[in-house]
Write a protein that holds these residues in place. Structure first.
Motif, mmCIF file in Angstrom:
data_model
loop_
_atom_site.group_PDB
_atom_site.id
_atom_site.type_symbol
_atom_site.label_atom_id
_atom_site.label_comp_id
_atom_site.label_asym_id
_atom_site.label_seq_id
_atom_site.Cartn_x
_atom_site.Cartn_y
_atom_site.Cartn_z
ATOM 1 N N UNK A 53 -10.652 -15.765 -43.197
ATOM 2 C CA UNK A 53 -9.806 -15.451 -42.050
ATOM 3 C C UNK A 53 -10.298 -16.154 -40.797
ATOM 4 N N UNK A 54 -11.555 -16.166 -40.584
ATOM 5 C CA UNK A 54 -12.090 -16.817 -39.386
ATOM 6 C C UNK A 54 -11.831 -18.322 -39.436
ATOM 7 N N UNK A 55 -11.982 -18.901 -40.601
ATOM 8 C CA UNK A 55 -11.719 -20.335 -40.715
ATOM 9 C C UNK A 55 -10.241 -20.645 -40.422
ATOM 10 N N UNK A 56 -9.342 -19.791 -40.929
ATOM 11 C CA UNK A 56 -7.909 -20.021 -40.701
ATOM 12 C C UNK A 56 -7.566 -19.906 -39.211
ATOM 13 N N UNK A 57 -8.082 -18.844 -38.554
ATOM 14 C CA UNK A 57 -7.779 -18.645 -37.136
ATOM 15 C C UNK A 57 -8.414 -19.739 -36.301
ATOM 16 N N UNK A 58 -9.576 -20.200 -36.691
ATOM 17 C CA UNK A 58 -10.212 -21.289 -35.952
ATOM 18 C C UNK A 58 -9.386 -22.562 -36.045
ATOM 19 N N UNK A 59 -8.764 -22.768 -37.207
ATOM 20 C CA UNK A 59 -7.922 -23.960 -37.365
ATOM 21 C C UNK A 59 -6.553 -23.783 -36.733
ATOM 22 N N UNK A 72 -5.424 -21.572 -33.767
ATOM 23 C CA UNK A 72 -5.772 -20.583 -32.731
ATOM 24 C C UNK A 72 -4.589 -19.732 -32.293
ATOM 25 N N UNK A 73 -3.379 -20.215 -32.472
ATOM 26 C CA UNK A 73 -2.223 -19.450 -31.979
ATOM 27 C C UNK A 73 -1.742 -18.424 -32.986
ATOM 28 N N UNK A 74 -2.356 -18.372 -34.153
ATOM 29 C CA UNK A 74 -1.902 -17.460 -35.190
ATOM 30 C C UNK A 74 -2.954 -16.402 -35.481
ATOM 31 N N UNK A 75 -2.491 -15.327 -36.057
ATOM 32 C CA UNK A 75 -3.389 -14.298 -36.595
ATOM 33 C C UNK A 75 -3.342 -14.405 -38.117
ATOM 34 N N UNK A 76 -4.229 -13.671 -38.784
ATOM 35 C CA UNK A 76 -4.321 -13.788 -40.241
ATOM 36 C C UNK A 76 -4.721 -12.447 -40.829
ATOM 37 N N UNK A 77 -4.248 -12.236 -42.042
ATOM 38 C CA UNK A 77 -4.661 -11.039 -42.773
ATOM 39 C C UNK A 77 -4.737 -11.401 -44.255
ATOM 40 N N UNK A 78 -5.372 -10.525 -45.026
ATOM 41 C CA UNK A 78 -5.536 -10.769 -46.454
ATOM 42 C C UNK A 78 -6.012 -9.517 -47.151
ATOM 43 N N UNK A 79 -5.964 -9.566 -48.496
ATOM 44 C CA UNK A 79 -6.377 -8.429 -49.315
ATOM 45 C C UNK A 79 -7.571 -8.857 -50.170
ATOM 46 N N UNK A 80 -8.414 -7.894 -50.484
ATOM 47 C CA UNK A 80 -9.505 -8.118 -51.438
ATOM 48 C C UNK A 80 -9.838 -6.805 -52.107
ATOM 49 N N UNK A 81 -10.457 -6.889 -53.266
ATOM 50 C CA UNK A 81 -10.811 -5.674 -53.999
ATOM 51 C C UNK A 81 -11.920 -4.924 -53.276
#
Length: 1543
Positions: A1346-1352, A1354-1363
């Motif tokens: 998530x941090x890598x995605x937001x760093x790339x 910056x204008x977006x947010x991100x979310x995801x699922x994990x076990x």
């Protein structure tokens, strides 16, 4: 001027080398040349006054000329290095040659510089400090490198003197005409310079000559300084450089090589000391010389005054056999007890005073350790055997250590400066063991602790006063005894009426010699007198009495004599018991080697001294399998306690006396339990351990002796003792596809003459090559060994080839009858991979080196074992228990055997110098060792590598006196048959051979041997007067009847006459001389021992009598099946047979029962070994009746006779109860394919290799009305579900009729529970895991993504699922708003019906994503939560959830998540039974029960069916294959969302 400078340099160099003379008058030609140059120099100096601007350049030039006159013979370590020269050039701007030396302070004692002519003066460079010091005598510097920098700070008269030096000095020297020596000229120069300097100072010449007045100089100094402002900065650098130069030591090899390399090459200072001392090397070492960590022993030798006490101390500790035969009145040799004492005294004198090693004493002084009766000279009694001598040497070393401990104890007592009669009269006289010496030291330290502190806190008058330094508080080392001793309680302890040491004296004597002083008050009343009057600090009388008892008990428990009495009691009455720990109860079964002592009870300690059992017990204890307890026999402990009470108690019968006796009895109890018993237990453990280790070490040494105390193999028609030529062969592991046959041939001298490699001995070409080599080399014996049973085939083949060649007619005479033998290969296996083999035979393969080891073993087992060094420990001498012996102790025992046998055989010293392999024997010769042997070989090699006689050892300084006496009789010098005169034609002594040097006779007995030879030849001394002294010896040796003539001598009378005349005991020596004159260095060892059938079988297969004993069940593989027999093979390669009658109980033919390659279990019924025919096989039975009986009775370890049956039965019953309870608690009988009687760990282990979603139903630990369901969520992630059986069967034989999960979900049978609960959750989990927002791995991995995605972006947010790895079956939803925010984690719970984000249900993944977005948006705007999670993300939005058209769906899950669009798990048609209509729980058709609209592709509600037992329908075509890692039924469920007619 440049040319002149070059001439001066050349001249100076020449003069510098010829400077041995101090008189310059010997060089008139050079003086004329000097006169010319002086005149030139004078003119230049005159011009210098007129041209001031060239003064600096001329000054530098003069310095350069002086520098070049430096003497060339200075030591190289005084030369200035490159760094110094570069620094000088950088600061001065001048170039310097690369050879400049300095004289350092403190070097005045060196010889003065050599003399030279006038200008090439001997000069010395001074340091800067010297130049600044007016008191230092000024000498002519080579180059005053700092002159230009000092100019501002020096007086001008010095500068001018430098400018005029050449003029003044050279003129004077020229006038002297060479009549003065260098010292006189130097003295005149100094005097003239001093006068000139004084004159110039008086006139103030410096500023005037420079053209600058005094005021100008002062102004210059004010502006620029005087040049000394920064001297403080240079001072430190100069001192540092000086200190660095002074501290730089001479380079040694210790500074270059690693310490480990130095130790390996025996080049340490200790090694040099060992080489230099005239003491046998092994006597200088504290451990074996074979040990890589051998340390120097610092023990002092015994003196003659110590021998009587040493003999008395040693004789009682020698052996139990000696005690039985000599000390008991009914002993066989009781009448020879005084002779035994005398023999032990002589042996101790030889070993510890004269420094003679055991081989020397045993070989040359055996008469002095035997009983010789002149009346019966033919019946000597051997008082000390060879083993006794080694034992005596070991015990003597302990006595020597005891003497040193006694000396240290005496030194401590004298330093204390106290007078203690009890110590002097009782304790000191009874210190007979190291333990007692240690106890006495501890006792003195306890009793005189304060005196010890005051005596040893030593300070000197020149010690610096230490200021008050605040230190950290350290733990107190003051014991409770010391604290109590400093209080009034010590006075109370004195009131017990008798001192502790008096109690001990009463105890060790037969009757009481000290009596108790009675007290008028009882103990409590007496103690009340010592209570502190201050109520705040007062202690009860009972506590004071307890502390007083502690003081007395401590003093009694520390008493050395009482401790020794307790050790003696333990030695004769100790009992050993063993109990298993909880872990040991489970792990040590009837087949475990520790089972023998698992419940050992009260076994006598003396019975464990000659067995490895106690070492095994200690090993088991270290593994935490057993606990060991050492106790005294109850009667012995009671007797000791009673005796101690009697020594302490009062004889009075009053009530007060009885009360005090009770207190004393409590003291005795405390002494025993707190002090004496622990001491006795600790000592007993070490005593038994040491004795058991010694026993095992002796057993290993005896095995080694049996292997190496044998002659070389003696082939037919060979003289015993001669070395055979050997051909060694090996097939390695015997694989015909991989392994070739290696063959090597070694001649009689042990040299490798030929080696080859054959693929096999089946092809004719290979056979011819082998036979050709056999005919050419004609070996005396063929040695065979290998790593598998296939070696027997090689042996048979070789024998067949030799036999066929002998029977082939014409060629029979060409093929010798060569024996083919098997050889022990333990040493060869080590040798083939050693560095020694690589150095000697680098061209050979590993198997070829193995064959070299085999051949060498046949030629000399002794050489092979001696060459191993410390690797000899890798050889197995005791199959089961050798690992229990400490390496140092094992090495010592094995080394002693090697020393015995090597000295028994002798060493050819000249061969040892030239043959590096044979040289390994030299270190074991008496007196020598690795270090002394090394230097001896080097010295002999420097002399030419060959010795003529033994006298050269002394004359040429090869050996020191004691080493020569030890080694001379064992170092053989092979002689020529003819004797040469001992003097040359000029009458000078020369080294000539002596036939006695080729015998075992010691040089001190040479005259005796010559006398015997003269008498045997019946010659007079006049007959051989002009011949070599040993001429008669050569005559008797060459005499064909020498044996008869020597036997005719009456050696008994000869020995008796010598004993009567000089008290010389030489009876055994005379026998040795007679044998050596007949057969010099004859073979005295037993015949070569060939391995037996079991030894060969073990070598080739690893099988032993224990692993192939009759009755054992082994696994075999059928190789060939015949009508009446089955040929099988064991895992070790041994072939076996199963006859028809032993195959089955029914007696069926083998082809109907067994197929080739089939694995069977068989019982060994016979082992057939035929070594001569190279046949090894076993006969087995595979009948059911034989195999079913098992082999437990054969594998079971027999328990010790001292067995604790009661405890064994109790533990067995407890284990049985635990097993029954476990079975009763968990044993369920439920007829379902997914049911297993597993616990949670077993269920997880079972599911580890299954696919995701697989289920195990198992018993629950919560009771008989519960079941546990474990299903696999993901790799190493399992969910355990508790299921309640409402109508449970109390017997556990059937399942209940209703199953409830979480109190809300109810099912009628297990199939319904699996399909509608477990598999429904599995589908939900799988669906979410296939989503593009799912991130495999840990939660930290998702955070990073998530941090890598937001760093790339910056204008977006991100979310995801994990076990959620902590809660199996749950997910974590992680959200990162922007790069500056923190990651938020929300829980997602999975149920069969929906996902739950907090309490918000979502029927599918798109709904879950929408629910998250709504919740997040409402939280962002500060509003409440949205309505029910029925909103949907529009198609084409961020969360793809649209179902593709039927038939175009991507398979339900993929191993790699695709970026962009996630495959919809509900695409494609399926008719799999598990995906049939009605396989989904209620709420999926129409409106969900949560109000959410129905999910696309969800089937309509229908009745539930059990999917596991339905037959597949006919319309299951078109179903996509199940992806790897997913159960097919579950994949069909996930993919079954496009039903025909479902919309």
């Amino acid at each position: 001027m440049q040319g002149s400078g070059q001439e001066e340099e050349e001249e100076g160099d020449a003069i510098g080398h010829a400077g041995a003379s101090d008189d310059s008058s010997e060089e008139p030609e050079e003086d004329e040349e000097e006169e010319r140059r002086i005149r030139e120099g004078f003119i230049v100096d005159e011009d210098e006054e007129e041209e001031q601007e060239d003064s600096e350049e001329e000054r530098r030039r003069r310095k350069k000329r002086r520098k070049k006159h430096h003497h060339r013979h200075r030591d190289e370590d005084e030369e200035l290095d490159e760094d110094d020269l570069e620094l000088l050039e950088e600061n001065t701007g001048a170039a310097f040659p690369r050879r400049i030396t300095r004289i350092r302070p403190g070097r005045e004692t060196e010889s003065p510089p050599a003399a030279s002519s006038s200008k090439a003066r001997a000069v010395v460079e001074s340091s800067d400090e010297d130049l600044d010091n007016d008191d230092f005598p000024r000498v002519q510097d080579i180059h005053n490198i700092w002159d230009d920098e000092r100019a501002a700070g020096r007086d001008d008269d010095d500068v001018d003197m430098d400018d005029m030096d050449n003029f003044i000095e050279y003129e004077d020297e020229e006038e002297a005409g060479g009549a003065m020596d260098e010292n006189e000229r130097e003295e005149r120069r100094r005097e003239r310079r001093r006068l000139e300097k004084a004159r110039r100072r008086a006139f103030g010449s410096r500023p005037e000559l420079a053209g600058i007045d005094q005021n100008a100089w002062e102004e210059i100094h004010e502006v620029f300084g005087d040049g000394h402002d920064y001297d403080w900065a240079l001072l430190g650098d100069e001192e540092a450089v000086y200190e660095e130069e002074q501290a730089k030591p001479e380079m040694k090899y210790q500074d270059v090589f690693e310490p480990s390399e130095i130790r390996a090459r025996l080049l340490t200072e200790d090694d040099d000391l060992i080489r230099a001392q005239d003491i046998p090397e092994r006597m200088q070492l504290a451990t074996s010389s074979l040990s890589p960590s051998a340390a120097l022993s610092l023990h002092k030798p015994l003196t003659e005054n110590d021998l009587d006490d040493a003999a008395s101390w040693v004789i009682t500790r020698l052996s139990s056999r000696k005690e039985r035969d000599f000390f008991r009145g009914d002993g066989q040799y009781h009448h020879l007890l005084s002779d035994l004492v005398q023999a032990i005294t002589c042996a101790l004198r030889y070993l510890f005073v004269s420094s003679f090693e055991v081989p020397y004493v045993w070989t040359h002084k055996r008469d002095y350790i035997s009983h010789f009766n002149p009346a019966t000279p033919r019946a000597p009694v051997e008082l000390l055997s060879l083993d006794d001598l080694w034992r005596l040497y070991s015990v003597g070393q302990k006595y020597r250590s005891l003497l040193e401990r006694r000396a240290a104890l005496d030194a401590l007592y004298s330093r204390l400066g106290v007078t203690d009669e009890y110590f002097q009269n009782e304790v000191r006289k009874r210190v007979e063991t190291a333990e007692m010496a240690s106890d006495a030291t501890e006792w003195l330290g306890m009793k005189y602790r304060e005196e010890k502190k005051s005596k040893f806190d030593v300070s000197f008058h020149d010690d610096e006063e230490q200021g008050e330094v605040r230190k950290h508080k350290t733990p107190s080392r003051i014991s409770a005894y010391e604290l109590a001793k400093k209080t009034i309680v010590s006075k109370l302890a004195e009131g017990f009426g008798i001192k502790p040491h008096e109690v001990v004296l009463n105890f060790i004597s037969d009757h009481n010699t000290h009596f108790v002083e009675e007290q008028e008050l009882n103990p409590l009343a007496y103690a009340e007198q010592f209570v502190d009057p201050d109520a705040t600090r007062a202690q009860p009388a009972e506590e004071l009495l307890a502390r007083a008892r502690m003081i007395i008990a401590t003093e009694l428990g520390k008493d050395p004599l009482l401790r020794q009495e307790m050790r003696n009691t333990f030695k004769s009455n100790a009992l050993i018991s063993v109990l298993p720990t909880e872990r040991g109860i489970m792990k040590i079964d009837e087949h475990h080697p520790y089972y023998n002592f698992k419940y050992l009870q009260n076994k006598n300690a003396a019975d464990m001294l000659q067995s490895p059992q106690f070492l095994n017990i200690l090993a088991a204890e270290s593994e935490h399998l057993v606990t060991v307890s050492i106790t005294l026999r109850p009667e012995a402990k009671a007797d000791f306690e009673r005796k101690l009470n009697d020594a302490y108690a009062s004889d009075s019968f009053s009530d007060t006396a009885r009360a005090w006796n009770e207190e004393r009895s409590r003291v005795v109890q405390e002494v025993l339990e707190q002090h004496l018993m622990p001491v006795g237990i600790k000592w007993t453990r070490e005593w038994i351990r040491e004795e058991a280790e010694d026993y095992l070490a002796r057993q290993c040494a005896q095995t080694l002796r049996e292997r190496i105390d044998v002659a070389p193999y003696t082939a037919p028609n060979m003289k015993r003792g001669d070395t055979p030529s050997v051909m060694a062969m090996s097939w390695g592991k015997g694989d015909p596809h991989k392994d070739s046959i290696a063959i090597v041939f070694l001649d009689e001298a042990g040299r490798l003459r030929e080696h080859t490699k054959l693929d096999n001995l089946v092809n004719t070409e290979n056979q011819d090559e082998f036979m050709d080599m056999l005919k050419r080399r004609r070996p005396d014996v063929i040695a065979i060994a290998g790593f598998s049973i296939a070696t027997t085939k090689l042996s048979r083949r070789v024998k067949e080839l030799i036999e066929s060649a002998k029977n082939s007619g014409d060629r029979s005479d060409e093929v010798p009858s060569i024996p083919v033998i098997y050889v022990h290969d333990e040493v060869a296996r080590i040798y083939q991979h050693s560095q020694r083999a690589e150095d000697e035979f680098s061209a050979l393969t590993s198997l070829g080196k193995y064959c070299v080891g085999l051949a060498r073993y046949v030629q000399s087992p002794l050489n092979e074992y001696a060459a191993l060094g410390s690797d000899i420990c890798a050889i197995t001498f005791e199959e089961e228990y050798q690992h229990l012996i400490p390496k140092e102790k094992l090495l010592t025992a094995l080394e002693r055997v090697l020393v015995d046998v090597v000295n028994k055989v002798g060493v050819d010293i000249n061969r040892a110098v030239t043959d590096s392999y044979y040289q390994h024997l030299l270190r074991f010769v008496g007196g020598l060792g690795p270090r002394k042997a090394q230097v001896l070989v080097k010295k002999i090699a420097s002399m030419g590598g060959n010795l003529v006689n033994r006298d050269q050892f002394i004359k040429n300084g090869l050996l020191t006196t004691k080493i020569f006496l030890n080694a001379a009789g064992f170092l053989r010098i092979v002689q020529d048959s003819e004797l040469k005169p001992s003097k040359n034609r000029h009458g000078e002594d020369i080294d000539v051979p002596d036939p006695l040097d080729s015998t075992r006779i010691h040089p001190e007995d040479y005259e005796l041997a010559r006398k015997m030879a003269t008498d045997a030849l019946e010659l007079d001394e006049e007959d051989v007067h002009d011949e070599h002294p040993s001429h008669v010896v050569s005559l008797i040796m060459q005499d064909e009847e020498n044996e008869r003539k020597l036997d005719d001598l009456n050696l008994d009378d000869f020995a008796v006459n010598m004993f009567v005349a000089n008290q010389d005991k030489k009876r055994h020596t005379l026998n040795v001389i007679r044998m050596e004159l007949v057969d010099p260095f004859g073979e005295r060892r037993a015949d070569f021992v060939l391995p037996g059938d079991w030894e060969v079988l073990t070598m080739l297969t690893g099988e032993t009598r224990r692993t192939l004993r009759v009755g054992l069940i082994v696994s075999v593989q059928a190789m060939r099946v015949k009508e009446n027999v089955v040929i099988v093979r064991l895992d070790s390669g041994i072939e076996g047979v199963i006859n028809k009658r032993y195959l089955t109980d029914a007696g069926l033919p083998p082809p109907q029962v067994v197929k080739q390659g089939q694995t069977l279990s068989g019982v060994i019924i016979d082992v057939k070994l035929d070594l001569a025919a190279d046949q090894f096989s076993v006969e087995l039975s595979s009948r059911e009746t034989d195999v079913s009986a098992g082999d437990s009775q054969f594998r079971r370890v027999k328990h010790d006779e001292n067995w604790n049956h009661a405890q064994y039965d109790r533990d067995a019953e407890m284990q049985a109860r635990k097993k029954r309870a476990e079975v009763d608690r968990t044993r369920r009988v439920i007829k379902h394919p997914n049911f297993h009687n597993f616990n949670s760990q077993q269920a997880e282990a079972y599911l580890e290799k299954q696919q995701r979603g697989d289920v195990v139903i198992r018993p629950s630990s919560k009771g008989s009305d519960h079941l546990a369901v474990t299903w696999k969520v993901d790799d190493k992630l399992y969910q355990h579900i508790d299921v309640v059986e409402l109508n449970a069967d109390p017997t556990g034989q059937t399942a209940g009729s209703k199953f409830v999960v979480d109190g809300t979900h109810q099912f009628s049978d297990l199939d319904e529970l699996i399909v509608n609960h477990v598999q429904a959750m599995a589908r939900k989990v799988e669906e979410l895991m296939m989503h593009e927002k799912f991130k495999p791995g840990t939660e930290d991995d998702l955070h990073l993504s998530l941090r890598n995605f937001v760093a790339a972006n910056p204008s977006k947010s991100a979310y995801g699922f994990t076990l959620n790895r902590k809660r199996p079956g749950h997910f974590n939803l992680c959200y990162l708003a922007n790069k500056n925010s923190t990651v938020q984690t929300w829980p997602v719970r999975v149920t069969p019906e929906a996902y739950y984000l907090f309490d918000t249900p979502a029927a599918g993944v798109p709904e879950l994503c929408d629910a998250f977005k709504i919740r997040q948006k409402s939280m962002s705007y500060g509003g409440g939560l949205g309505g029910p999670a029925g909103g949907k993300t529009p198609y084409g939005g961020r969360t793809p959830g649209r179902t593709p058209a039927p038939g175009h769906a991507t398979p339900g899950h993929m191993s790699v998540r695709q970026v962009g669009r996630t495959p919809n798990p509900y695409g494609g048609a399926s008719t799999h039974p598990s995906a049939a209509p009605g396989a989904y729980p209620p709420g999926y058709g129409g409106m969900s029960q949560y109000g959410a609209p129905p999910q696309y592709g969800a089937p309509p509600p229908a009745g539930f069916q059990t999917p596991s037992y339905q037959q597949p329908g006919p319309s299951n075509y078109g179903q996509p294959p199940a992806p790897p890692g997913v159960h097919p039924s579950r994949a069909a469920m996930i993919q079954g969302n496009s039903w025909p007619g479902g919309f």
